[in-house]
Design an enzyme around this catalytic site. Structure first.
Site, mmCIF file in Angstrom:
data_model
loop_
_atom_site.group_PDB
_atom_site.id
_atom_site.type_symbol
_atom_site.label_atom_id
_atom_site.label_comp_id
_atom_site.label_asym_id
_atom_site.label_seq_id
_atom_site.Cartn_x
_atom_site.Cartn_y
_atom_site.Cartn_z
ATOM 1 N N ASP A 92 2.059 23.107 15.991
ATOM 2 C CA ASP A 92 1.273 22.073 15.345
ATOM 3 C C ASP A 92 0.091 21.745 16.264
ATOM 4 O O ASP A 92 0.204 21.820 17.484
ATOM 5 C CB ASP A 92 2.142 20.839 15.101
ATOM 6 C CG ASP A 92 1.455 19.771 14.283
ATOM 7 O OD1 ASP A 92 0.292 19.985 13.895
ATOM 8 O OD2 ASP A 92 2.065 18.726 14.035
ATOM 9 N N GLY A 94 -1.309 19.011 17.010
ATOM 10 C CA GLY A 94 -1.293 17.717 17.682
ATOM 11 C C GLY A 94 -1.930 16.612 16.870
ATOM 12 O O GLY A 94 -1.924 15.452 17.280
ATOM 13 N N GLY A 95 -2.485 16.949 15.697
ATOM 14 C CA GLY A 95 -3.128 15.935 14.866
ATOM 15 C C GLY A 95 -2.199 14.808 14.477
ATOM 16 O O GLY A 95 -2.580 13.633 14.514
ATOM 17 N N PHE A 96 -0.963 15.153 14.114
ATOM 18 C CA PHE A 96 -0.013 14.121 13.702
ATOM 19 C C PHE A 96 0.357 13.226 14.876
ATOM 20 O O PHE A 96 0.513 12.014 14.716
ATOM 21 C CB PHE A 96 1.238 14.745 13.092
ATOM 22 C CG PHE A 96 2.233 13.716 12.629
ATOM 23 C CD1 PHE A 96 2.066 13.073 11.408
ATOM 24 C CD2 PHE A 96 3.321 13.364 13.416
ATOM 25 C CE1 PHE A 96 2.966 12.103 10.980
ATOM 26 C CE2 PHE A 96 4.226 12.398 12.992
ATOM 27 C CZ PHE A 96 4.042 11.773 11.770
ATOM 28 N N ASP A 146 -6.560 18.226 12.377
ATOM 29 C CA ASP A 146 -6.887 17.424 11.198
ATOM 30 C C ASP A 146 -6.589 15.966 11.490
ATOM 31 O O ASP A 146 -6.004 15.639 12.517
ATOM 32 C CB ASP A 146 -6.064 17.884 9.982
ATOM 33 C CG ASP A 146 -4.560 17.684 10.188
ATOM 34 O OD1 ASP A 146 -4.111 17.656 11.357
ATOM 35 O OD2 ASP A 146 -3.822 17.556 9.200
ATOM 36 N N GLN A 194 -5.446 18.059 3.127
ATOM 37 C CA GLN A 194 -5.231 16.621 3.222
ATOM 38 C C GLN A 194 -5.717 15.975 1.913
ATOM 39 O O GLN A 194 -5.928 16.641 0.929
ATOM 40 C CB GLN A 194 -5.939 16.052 4.444
ATOM 41 C CG GLN A 194 -5.290 16.443 5.783
ATOM 42 C CD GLN A 194 -3.970 15.745 6.022
ATOM 43 O OE1 GLN A 194 -3.555 14.847 5.282
ATOM 44 N NE2 GLN A 194 -3.260 16.165 7.075
ATOM 45 N N GLY A 221 -0.036 15.525 5.649
ATOM 46 C CA GLY A 221 -0.251 14.166 5.193
ATOM 47 C C GLY A 221 0.703 13.695 4.129
ATOM 48 O O GLY A 221 0.388 12.772 3.381
ATOM 49 N N ASP A 271 9.368 22.238 7.986
ATOM 50 C CA ASP A 271 9.943 21.829 9.269
ATOM 51 C C ASP A 271 10.199 20.338 9.226
ATOM 52 O O ASP A 271 9.603 19.615 8.430
ATOM 53 C CB ASP A 271 8.985 22.141 10.416
ATOM 54 C CG ASP A 271 7.858 21.114 10.492
ATOM 55 O OD1 ASP A 271 7.893 20.268 11.402
ATOM 56 O OD2 ASP A 271 6.944 21.146 9.641
ATOM 57 N N HIS A 340 25.136 21.849 14.096
ATOM 58 C CA HIS A 340 25.686 21.853 12.740
ATOM 59 C C HIS A 340 24.589 21.610 11.709
ATOM 60 O O HIS A 340 24.488 22.329 10.708
ATOM 61 C CB HIS A 340 26.759 20.780 12.596
ATOM 62 C CG HIS A 340 27.157 20.542 11.168
ATOM 63 N ND1 HIS A 340 28.158 21.247 10.550
ATOM 64 C CD2 HIS A 340 26.641 19.715 10.219
ATOM 65 C CE1 HIS A 340 28.245 20.859 9.288
ATOM 66 N NE2 HIS A 340 27.339 19.928 9.064
#
Length: 376
Positions: A92, A94-96, A146, A194, A221, A271, A340
């Site tokens: 990713d 890193g935007g989030f 983003d 987005q 998003g 994910d 699990h």
């Protein structure tokens, strides 16, 4: 990177396919365990590979950039060698993470300024810089920088945010095309759709991104505060436009039911931290529903964790034993639950793929959604 579709499911937009990377083949639909700092919390690489059979894992640009840092990763020869994972990795951008640091970041035209959550130091992520960082990390699939607007954003903010994301994307795409990987294998670059919960913005973004012709496309998003039905609506809106012959990655989603509904709507990759995070807190997902392992009802239940499932721990540990570990605050409890849950998620998408290939996905999915949402 190559992608082929093996089958589609009647009455739905679900499809079964294969993504081929230089580090291996990924059958789709696929769930990707989240390894934020280069590790999936509490799970050895050999367990991911041999017991769970994860085909791809995630890393996070923001976290790896801050710690251990790019010099260490490059010195090791990239993240694959650093963490001893020889299968595909997606990072990713890193935007989030920058989005989640709302009190410690500023978004400007040049990029995202932020303070480290570790030591408060100041940093700048630019679209070009994030490509360079992911070149150093060496992921097989890297994401565009983003802005992830909150699900409750008004239209004016969503409009402004989307325009910035598209301008950043053009810069990142240019940098990607001008550079090459550092370790002798190819890297794909996925742009991110987005537009918050506004169909016209989502359509505009999907068209903008489709025109780039990237190896795959992501839907970002979502699952950030909007109603679940709105999330499903946005997936449908976007997937009507995104290319059929490219993989579609729904970022950060979600529950087992969310995953099945996303597959139904044409998503190929997903994910979420939920299997491991919820597992560490005593929540187990099974083929018959959800269990809180601290509940008194499991104290003398000696049956397997998931008698109707195929997760790796089912034949080894009873509900009573795992509850005992949680009540006793044993670290093994969190490890068993994490493995699990990951095993269950991966088995769920394998079963979805099988039923797509068999042509009965729609009826199977309807039954499974009802089962996996029960509280046991």
């Amino acid at each position: 990177m190559k992608f082929k579709i093996d089958a589609t499911a009647p009455e739905t937009a679900a499809r079964a396919g294969e993504i081929t990377t230089d580090h291996g083949v990924i059958p789709t639909p696929i769930f990707m365990p989240v390894g934020t700092v280069g590790s999936v919390k509490g799970v050895h690489m050999r367990e991911l590979r041999d017991d769970i059979d994860a085909k791809i894992i995630l890393g996070n640009t923001y976290h790896l950039y801050l710690r251990p840092g790019l010099d260490v990763i490059r010195g090791a020869g990239g993240l694959h060698k650093f963490n001893s994972w020889d299968r595909p990795i997606l990072t990713d951008s890193g935007g989030f993470q920058v989005f989640s640091l709302s009190s410690n970041r500023k978004l400007k035209e040049e990029g995202a300024y932020f303070r480290s959550h570790i030591d408060g130091s100041k940093h700048l992520f630019t679209p070009e810089g994030v490509v360079d960082i992911q070149r150093t990390i060496g992921s097989d699939i890297m994401m565009a920088l983003d802005e992830c607007a909150p699900g409750t954003s008004d239209y004016a903010y969503a409009r402004k945010s989307l325009d910035l994301t598209h301008r950043w994307l053009q810069r990142g795409w240019k940098r990607y095309q001008e550079t090459e990987g550092l370790y002798g294998y190819s890297q794909a670059y996925f742009p991110i759709v987005q537009g918050c919960v506004y169909p016209d913005l989502r359509r505009e973004s999907a068209r903008f991104i489709s025109d780039l012709g990237a190896d795959g496309n992501a839907i970002g998003g979502l699952a950030v505060g909007e109603p679940t039905e709105k999330m499903y609506e946005m997936i449908e809106v976007v997937n009507e436009i995104l290319p059929q012959d490219k993989p579609r990655y729904l970022m950060g989603v979600g529950t087992p039911a969310n995953i099945l509904e996303a597959i139904d709507r044409g998503v190929d990759m997903m994910d979420c931290v939920m299997p491991t995070r919820n597992g560490r807190n005593g929540m187990l997902f099974t083929s018959n529903g959800i269990m809180n392992m601290r509940n008194r009802k499991w104290a003398d239940d000696y049956s397997e964790l998931d008698p109707d499932g195929t997760a790796w721990v089912d034949h080894e540990y009873s509900k009573a034993y795992v509850r005992h570990l949680f009540v006793s605050q044993e670290l093994l409890a969190m490890q068993i639950a994490s493995i699990h849950n990951l095993a269950f998620y991966l088995q769920l998408v394998r079963e979805a793929r099988k039923h797509i290939l068999d042509g009965d996905f729609a009826s199977w999915k309807k039954d499974m959604v009802e089962r996996v949402t029960r509280r046991l």
